[in-house]
Write a protein that holds these residues in place. Structure first.
Motif, PDB file in Angstrom:
ATOM      1  N   GLU A  66     -31.195  62.830  33.101  1.00 14.42           N
ATOM      2  CA  GLU A  66     -31.391  63.616  34.324  1.00 14.42           C
ATOM      3  C   GLU A  66     -32.775  63.393  34.937  1.00 14.42           C
ATOM      4  O   GLU A  66     -32.907  63.290  36.149  1.00 14.42           O
ATOM      5  N   HIS A  67     -33.820  63.296  34.102  1.00 14.91           N
ATOM      6  CA  HIS A  67     -35.189  63.285  34.615  1.00 14.91           C
ATOM      7  C   HIS A  67     -35.895  61.924  34.579  1.00 14.91           C
ATOM      8  O   HIS A  67     -36.870  61.727  35.302  1.00 14.91           O
ATOM      9  N   ASP A  68     -35.437  61.028  33.718  1.00 17.70           N
ATOM     10  CA  ASP A  68     -36.084  59.714  33.611  1.00 17.70           C
ATOM     11  C   ASP A  68     -35.028  58.666  33.254  1.00 17.70           C
ATOM     12  O   ASP A  68     -34.964  58.176  32.119  1.00 17.70           O
ATOM     13  N   PRO A  69     -34.165  58.312  34.227  1.00 17.04           N
ATOM     14  CA  PRO A  69     -33.044  57.421  33.919  1.00 17.04           C
ATOM     15  C   PRO A  69     -33.456  56.045  33.387  1.00 17.04           C
ATOM     16  O   PRO A  69     -32.737  55.465  32.582  1.00 17.04           O
ATOM     17  N   GLU A  70     -34.617  55.534  33.794  1.00 15.32           N
ATOM     18  CA  GLU A  70     -35.037  54.223  33.299  1.00 15.32           C
ATOM     19  C   GLU A  70     -35.326  54.262  31.799  1.00 15.32           C
ATOM     20  O   GLU A  70     -34.915  53.374  31.047  1.00 15.32           O
ATOM     21  N   THR A  71     -36.032  55.297  31.360  1.00 18.26           N
ATOM     22  CA  THR A  71     -36.309  55.448  29.924  1.00 18.26           C
ATOM     23  C   THR A  71     -35.010  55.680  29.164  1.00 18.26           C
ATOM     24  O   THR A  71     -34.802  55.121  28.077  1.00 18.26           O
ATOM     25  N   TRP A  72     -34.135  56.518  29.728  1.00 15.01           N
ATOM     26  CA  TRP A  72     -32.831  56.780  29.102  1.00 15.01           C
ATOM     27  C   TRP A  72     -32.082  55.462  28.907  1.00 15.01           C
ATOM     28  O   TRP A  72     -31.586  55.193  27.820  1.00 15.01           O
ATOM     29  N   TRP A  73     -32.013  54.625  29.956  1.00 13.17           N
ATOM     30  CA  TRP A  73     -31.290  53.360  29.868  1.00 13.17           C
ATOM     31  C   TRP A  73     -31.919  52.440  28.830  1.00 13.17           C
ATOM     32  O   TRP A  73     -31.222  51.809  28.038  1.00 13.17           O
ATOM     33  N   ARG A  74     -33.252  52.376  28.814  1.00 13.95           N
ATOM     34  CA  ARG A  74     -33.954  51.548  27.832  1.00 13.95           C
ATOM     35  C   ARG A  74     -33.612  51.998  26.410  1.00 13.95           C
ATOM     36  O   ARG A  74     -33.381  51.175  25.530  1.00 13.95           O
ATOM     37  N   GLU A  75     -33.577  53.302  26.178  1.00 13.08           N
ATOM     38  CA  GLU A  75     -33.284  53.814  24.823  1.00 13.08           C
ATOM     39  C   GLU A  75     -31.846  53.562  24.400  1.00 13.08           C
ATOM     40  O   GLU A  75     -31.596  53.176  23.262  1.00 13.08           O
ATOM     41  N   ILE A  76     -30.905  53.815  25.310  1.00 17.57           N
ATOM     42  CA  ILE A  76     -29.511  53.672  24.873  1.00 17.57           C
ATOM     43  C   ILE A  76     -29.074  52.216  24.756  1.00 17.57           C
ATOM     44  O   ILE A  76     -28.084  51.928  24.099  1.00 17.57           O
ATOM     45  N   THR A  77     -29.836  51.306  25.370  1.00 21.58           N
ATOM     46  CA  THR A  77     -29.483  49.886  25.257  1.00 21.58           C
ATOM     47  C   THR A  77     -30.397  49.131  24.291  1.00 21.58           C
ATOM     48  O   THR A  77     -30.229  47.930  24.109  1.00 21.58           O
ATOM     49  N   ALA A  78     -31.331  49.823  23.666  1.00 24.04           N
ATOM     50  CA  ALA A  78     -32.307  49.156  22.787  1.00 24.04           C
ATOM     51  C   ALA A  78     -31.622  48.416  21.637  1.00 24.04           C
ATOM     52  O   ALA A  78     -31.966  47.260  21.350  1.00 24.04           O
ATOM     53  N   ASP A  79     -30.661  49.040  20.969  1.00 24.28           N
ATOM     54  CA  ASP A  79     -29.988  48.382  19.846  1.00 24.28           C
ATOM     55  C   ASP A  79     -29.238  47.132  20.309  1.00 24.28           C
ATOM     56  O   ASP A  79     -29.279  46.092  19.656  1.00 24.28           O
ATOM     57  N   ALA A  80     -28.547  47.257  21.444  1.00 23.10           N
ATOM     58  CA  ALA A  80     -27.808  46.102  21.972  1.00 23.10           C
ATOM     59  C   ALA A  80     -28.771  44.986  22.353  1.00 23.10           C
ATOM     60  O   ALA A  80     -28.491  43.802  22.107  1.00 23.10           O
ATOM     61  N   ASN A  81     -29.902  45.336  22.946  1.00 25.30           N
ATOM     62  CA  ASN A  81     -30.886  44.318  23.323  1.00 25.30           C
ATOM     63  C   ASN A  81     -31.472  43.638  22.089  1.00 25.30           C
ATOM     64  O   ASN A  81     -31.666  42.419  22.074  1.00 25.30           O
ATOM     65  N   ASP A  82     -31.758  44.414  21.050  1.00 28.10           N
ATOM     66  CA  ASP A  82     -32.268  43.830  19.804  1.00 28.10           C
ATOM     67  C   ASP A  82     -31.251  42.859  19.205  1.00 28.10           C
ATOM     68  O   ASP A  82     -31.596  41.763  18.774  1.00 28.10           O
ATOM     69  N   TYR A  83     -29.991  43.287  19.191  1.00 29.19           N
ATOM     70  CA  TYR A  83     -28.931  42.449  18.636  1.00 29.19           C
ATOM     71  C   TYR A  83     -28.790  41.164  19.451  1.00 29.19           C
ATOM     72  O   TYR A  83     -28.697  40.065  18.898  1.00 29.19           O
ATOM     73  N   ALA A  84     -28.803  41.295  20.765  1.00 29.63           N
ATOM     74  CA  ALA A  84     -28.696  40.117  21.628  1.00 29.63           C
ATOM     75  C   ALA A  84     -29.870  39.175  21.396  1.00 29.63           C
ATOM     76  O   ALA A  84     -29.701  37.953  21.393  1.00 29.63           O
ATOM     77  N   GLY A  85     -31.055  39.737  21.182  1.00 32.81           N
ATOM     78  CA  GLY A  85     -32.225  38.908  20.904  1.00 32.81           C
ATOM     79  C   GLY A  85     -32.091  38.144  19.605  1.00 32.81           C
ATOM     80  O   GLY A  85     -32.552  37.010  19.485  1.00 32.81           O
ATOM     81  N   ARG A  86     -31.441  38.764  18.608  1.00 30.33           N
ATOM     82  CA  ARG A  86     -31.273  38.100  17.315  1.00 30.33           C
ATOM     83  C   ARG A  86     -30.236  36.986  17.374  1.00 30.33           C
ATOM     84  O   ARG A  86     -30.379  35.964  16.718  1.00 30.33           O
ATOM     85  N   ILE A  87     -29.163  37.185  18.149  1.00 30.57           N
ATOM     86  CA  ILE A  87     -28.094  36.179  18.160  1.00 30.57           C
ATOM     87  C   ILE A  87     -28.165  35.246  19.360  1.00 30.57           C
ATOM     88  O   ILE A  87     -27.379  34.316  19.448  1.00 30.57           O
ATOM     89  N   GLY A  88     -29.103  35.487  20.276  1.00 31.93           N
ATOM     90  CA  GLY A  88     -29.183  34.685  21.498  1.00 31.93           C
ATOM     91  C   GLY A  88     -29.336  33.204  21.244  1.00 31.93           C
ATOM     92  O   GLY A  88     -28.679  32.384  21.888  1.00 31.93           O
ATOM     93  N   HIS A  89     -30.195  32.827  20.308  1.00 32.55           N
ATOM     94  CA  HIS A  89     -30.419  31.406  20.026  1.00 32.55           C
ATOM     95  C   HIS A  89     -29.151  30.754  19.476  1.00 32.55           C
ATOM     96  O   HIS A  89     -28.818  29.628  19.846  1.00 32.55           O
ATOM     97  N   ALA A  90     -28.455  31.477  18.615  1.00 35.28           N
ATOM     98  CA  ALA A  90     -27.218  30.927  18.047  1.00 35.28           C
ATOM     99  C   ALA A  90     -26.163  30.767  19.137  1.00 35.28           C
ATOM    100  O   ALA A  90     -25.440  29.765  19.174  1.00 35.28           O
TER     101      ALA A  90
END
Length: 142
Positions: A66-90
């Motif tokens: 409600e109050h900080d959608p950018e931070t909210w989006w960063r937090e809820i996608t952090a795990d997916a982004n980490d995973y993508a970073g790990r498998i991106g090269h492969a």
């Protein structure tokens, strides 16, 4: 914070019960415990604390959305982004369907193989010309 105090109180209560392990709240093993068994209460406290933490996190994320959608989006996608970073090269190293199609096209468009007879080997039957053979140094039966 109130949540930290609540968590400490739950830990103190479990410690006071004098139990080290207990079955998961609601599991068949927990259901078989005597209601007077201190492990029953320890499992209930653990479940209540886990629920309290999950609710607090849900409320925190709702507030962020409600109050900080950018931070909210960063937090809820952090795990997916980490995973993508790990498998991106492969993934980048994998051959795409387009790569496989181009390779197959190149393989099927090679120039025809030139038959060459080898000294000491039997004559080679010439494809598409029954009765014609390639012999080392000459072609027989034209």
């Amino acid at each position: 914070m109130a949540g930290d105090i609540t968590a400490l109180r739950a830990e103190v209560q479990v410690t006071a019960l004098g139990v080290e392990t207990w079955p998961l709240y609601g599991s068949p093993d927990w259901l078989q415990l005597n209601p007077q068994d201190p492990r029953t209460y320890a499992a209930t406290l653990e479940a209540a604390e886990l629920h309290r933490r999950a609710e607090a996190e849900r409320h925190r994320l709702d507030w962020l959305m409600e109050h900080d959608p950018e931070t909210w989006w960063r937090e809820i996608t952090a795990d997916a982004n980490d995973y993508a970073g790990r498998i991106g090269h492969a993934l980048a190293a994998r051959q795409t369907a387009e790569d496989r199609r181009v390779a197959a096209d190149r393989a099927s468009n090679r120039p025809p193989h030139q038959l060459r007879a080898t000294l000491g080997w039997p004559p080679i039957a010439i494809p598409g010309k029954p009765g014609h053979y390639l012999v080392h140094g000459q072609e027989a039966t034209e």
